[in-house]
Scaffold this active site. Sequence first.
Site, PDB file in Angstrom:
ATOM      1  N   PRO A 125      13.312  -0.094  17.624  1.00  0.00           N
ATOM      2  CA  PRO A 125      13.692   1.257  17.206  1.00  0.00           C
ATOM      3  C   PRO A 125      14.160   1.267  15.750  1.00  0.00           C
ATOM      4  O   PRO A 125      14.877   0.364  15.312  1.00  0.00           O
ATOM      5  CB  PRO A 125      14.843   1.605  18.159  1.00  0.00           C
TER       6      PRO A 125
ATOM      7  N   GLU B 147      -3.187   2.142  -4.253  1.00  0.00           N
ATOM      8  CA  GLU B 147      -3.691   0.926  -4.890  1.00  0.00           C
ATOM      9  C   GLU B 147      -3.871  -0.145  -3.823  1.00  0.00           C
ATOM     10  O   GLU B 147      -3.175  -0.149  -2.810  1.00  0.00           O
ATOM     11  CB  GLU B 147      -2.690   0.445  -5.950  1.00  0.00           C
TER      12      GLU B 147
ATOM     13  N   GLU C 292      -8.549   2.332   3.808  1.00  0.00           N
ATOM     14  CA  GLU C 292      -7.503   2.072   2.816  1.00  0.00           C
ATOM     15  C   GLU C 292      -7.860   0.992   1.802  1.00  0.00           C
ATOM     16  O   GLU C 292      -7.298   0.957   0.710  1.00  0.00           O
ATOM     17  CB  GLU C 292      -6.195   1.688   3.517  1.00  0.00           C
TER      18      GLU C 292
ATOM     19  N   GLU D  85      -8.816   1.762   9.683  1.00  0.00           N
ATOM     20  CA  GLU D  85      -7.753   1.827   8.677  1.00  0.00           C
ATOM     21  C   GLU D  85      -8.029   0.859   7.519  1.00  0.00           C
ATOM     22  O   GLU D  85      -7.808   1.193   6.359  1.00  0.00           O
ATOM     23  CB  GLU D  85      -6.398   1.506   9.316  1.00  0.00           C
TER      24      GLU D  85
ATOM     25  N   GLY E 125      -2.779  -0.198   7.396  1.00  0.00           N
ATOM     26  CA  GLY E 125      -2.626   0.218   8.790  1.00  0.00           C
ATOM     27  C   GLY E 125      -2.331   1.694   8.905  1.00  0.00           C
ATOM     28  O   GLY E 125      -2.256   2.419   7.912  1.00  0.00           O
TER      29      GLY E 125
END
Length: 230
Positions: free
Chosen positions: A81, A113, A64, A60, A44
């Site tokens: 938060p 990886e 990735e 993404e 992500g």
Amino acid sequence: MSYNQNIKVAVDAVVFGYESKKNLSILLIKRGVEPYKNSWALPGGLVLENESLENAVQRELLEETGVQIDYLEQLYSFGKPGRDPRNRVVSISYFGLVRPYHFTIKADTDADEVKWFPLDEIPDLAFDHHEILKMAKERLKAKLLYQPIGFDLLSKEFPFSDLEHLYTTILESNIDRRNFRKKILSYGIVEETNKIAQFGTGRPAKLFKFNKTKYDSLIKKGFHFEIKFA
């Protein structure tokens, strides 16, 4: 009243994989940057200024891991938060289903990886990704009972035992095989082919296939798919 906001939007992907007779697995990356450098995490990243959420999570994943989604669905928004030590980040999570052998996974950009992990061998995860994964597992279990998404994890033609194993694996529950077979076949969306396959030293098995066209037609007529286990 004026507000001072500096909130970033990210996407995270829970990608489930399944191979015949094996357990469900999850695709993880090893982070190459701080925070949580060298820790495993869900694929992500941040959403670009002129990018949709769907395009962001697909980008993404491809960047990735090298994986393109067969089935993708928005899961939940995580915005507590402090969930990211760098900024206030709200993550829109997704879950997807793929057949791992369809891809050659390759780490790139922020990932050092990428690897498939069996669900019972998940390492410690960065951020709040254990929480995201837990919710995705529960959503997958629930959805499997009222929508035939499991067929996205099977080969185009499969022995019926593969479908049984898929359900017992995801639901983590034994099933009455006779009643399960009778229920599935009664819908008319799983069809027996004229093909037989030999698997190892076991008995030859008839192959079946999912008729998505028929399923879509039935849905328009108000068809309700439902699987129940005793």
